[in-house]
Design an enzyme around this catalytic site. Sequence first.
Site, PDB file in Angstrom:
ATOM      1  N   ARG A 177       1.020  -1.078  -0.052  1.00 39.34           N
ATOM      2  CA  ARG A 177      -0.004   0.043  -0.047  1.00 39.34           C
ATOM      3  C   ARG A 177       0.953   1.255  -0.282  1.00 39.34           C
ATOM      4  O   ARG A 177       1.683   1.501   1.135  1.00 39.34           O
ATOM      5  CB  ARG A 177      -0.899   0.111   1.342  1.00 39.34           C
ATOM      6  CG  ARG A 177      -1.623   1.395   1.396  1.00 39.34           C
ATOM      7  CD  ARG A 177      -2.979   1.056   2.213  1.00 39.34           C
ATOM      8  NE  ARG A 177      -2.666   0.932   3.672  1.00 39.34           N
ATOM      9  CZ  ARG A 177      -3.616   1.175   4.553  1.00 39.34           C
ATOM     10  NH1 ARG A 177      -4.986   1.437   4.313  1.00 39.34           N
ATOM     11  NH2 ARG A 177      -3.217   1.035   5.678  1.00 39.34           N
ATOM     12  N   ASP A 457      -3.758   2.432  14.268  1.00 41.22           N
ATOM     13  CA  ASP A 457      -2.785   3.170  13.316  1.00 41.22           C
ATOM     14  C   ASP A 457      -3.269   4.662  13.062  1.00 41.22           C
ATOM     15  O   ASP A 457      -4.227   5.050  13.886  1.00 41.22           O
ATOM     16  CB  ASP A 457      -2.840   2.527  11.913  1.00 41.22           C
ATOM     17  CG  ASP A 457      -4.072   2.438  11.450  1.00 41.22           C
ATOM     18  OD1 ASP A 457      -4.966   2.899  11.722  1.00 41.22           O
ATOM     19  OD2 ASP A 457      -4.328   1.343  10.266  1.00 41.22           O
TER      20      ASP A 457
END
Length: 549
Positions: A177, A457
């Site tokens: 990603r 996160d």
Amino acid sequence: MLDSGGGTPSERSAQPFGVGPVEVRGPEVPRTGEVLSSDVLSFLGSLHERFEPMRRELLGARGWFREALRRGDVPTFPSETQEVRTAEWKVAPCPEDLADRRVEITGPPERKMIINALNSGARVYMADFEDAHAPTWKGTITGQANLIDAVRKTIAYTSPEGREYHLSDQVARLMVRPRGWHLPESHVLVEDRPISASLFDFGVYLHHNANELRRRGSGPYFYLPKLEHYLEARLWNDVFCYSEERLGLPPGTIRATVLIETVPAAFQMDEILWELRTHSVGLNCGRWDYLFSFIKQYRDVPGVLFPDRDQLTMSTAFLTAYSRRLVQVCHRRGAHAIGGMAAQIPIKGNAAANEDALAKVRADKEREVRNGHDGTWVAHPGLVPVALSVFNEHMPDANRIGTALPPENITPAELLAIPPGDITLAGVHRNAKAALRYTASWLGGNGCVPIENLMEDAATAEIARTQLWQWVHHGARVREGPPVDLGLIGEVLLEEVSRYLSEADHAGEAPVVEAASRILLESVARDELDEFLTLLAYPELEEPGSYIR
């Protein structure tokens, strides 16, 4: 409407720009010369020249959805793409090695993490340069070097205690990603302008590994984050087409799954798959960023307040509608529908609490598999067996892409249903704690942080920060009575700073903790909500260094 715009990808995206020398201005990091070879820098320069103007134009067009809500309108599906939504078409068949994606594990591209994730028993490991990565220059360059080794199966690691880590014979399929379109990589400049972090992460990984992956029977596979419009997907498709041509790769070699993690994208799932149809392998329910986006889209609407984060589960009506629509669209179009992240982590030393955490993961995955998802995400290797057992029981085949589902008409009103619930003083403290601790860790170079037995996160920190801003600026009161104002937020942050620094593991971290508190308090106090915490805090991560290349 069944086209992708006039002209070739290069003609559509390239505008007169003129590319000068690509300069790297970060500090010295081992293997920089290998990672950023002259050929790689030339490729990055060409990506910047062709696609930077369109990237800036598309970022400037964001905000249309929020403006509609501010006017009191109910956004709906785009009228200009009705034919895309009603016509019968499918994306290209997925590569054989991506047919089975029943459990995917994610994490930052750190050496030990990569080995453990690839060995975890998950079908896919997504190396994350986005929400789980603090983009220090050292971390970014080292992460790319680690992936070069992982692709070639030479990666190894020896811990400070002398424990050795190596890859097993059977490993997860690798996906990457890159950072979102909104982020810069300030250490790499073209004519004194930072290169797009998306193009940097994508270009470096692709240039080094595409042919090696093909030689090994796989390919360069990506996750694309935080898209807000199908034209942003079209830009990625143009990048893919150009890159395949430039690097001599067969068309369709690059494959990508798009994370549906913004509310505008949830209204354009068909369109996003259509734009990427020769390169697409599915959509993913990026639930935490989606929740962040949902709150953010309503930031200019007085009187709309969202309850404590722990009340906003996937059983909440608007999240259920979003998940069901994603499965419907993906299976109609021949694409994988991947579920969301289980943020729980195993709890050592407390068997009852650990069993409770595992039960929550199991229930979450059972909900997803019943809804028709072809796979799901976990954040810790210890959760892979739990998720695998659920999908193995309910999905004996590799996926359910060919399974027809009863059609559902998910309406805009369902996607935008405001959830009920309470705002509590405990919720204010939890948000302040999560945002502060994550931001401090991020500023210290760690983008993936366990907090209260959850792997947090950037997305969950964004939810916390955005809720605090909304509560302050829309006159919220906690259930216990007091208003949520800047005075309360300042007091709570001071308490959380003191508590954080009193813990033995965080002694000596006062500079980053105090910087994190300052960043958060300033953000909450502003009249306008900052779009992204990572963009706001990124200047604090910039590491000026001598010219490298």
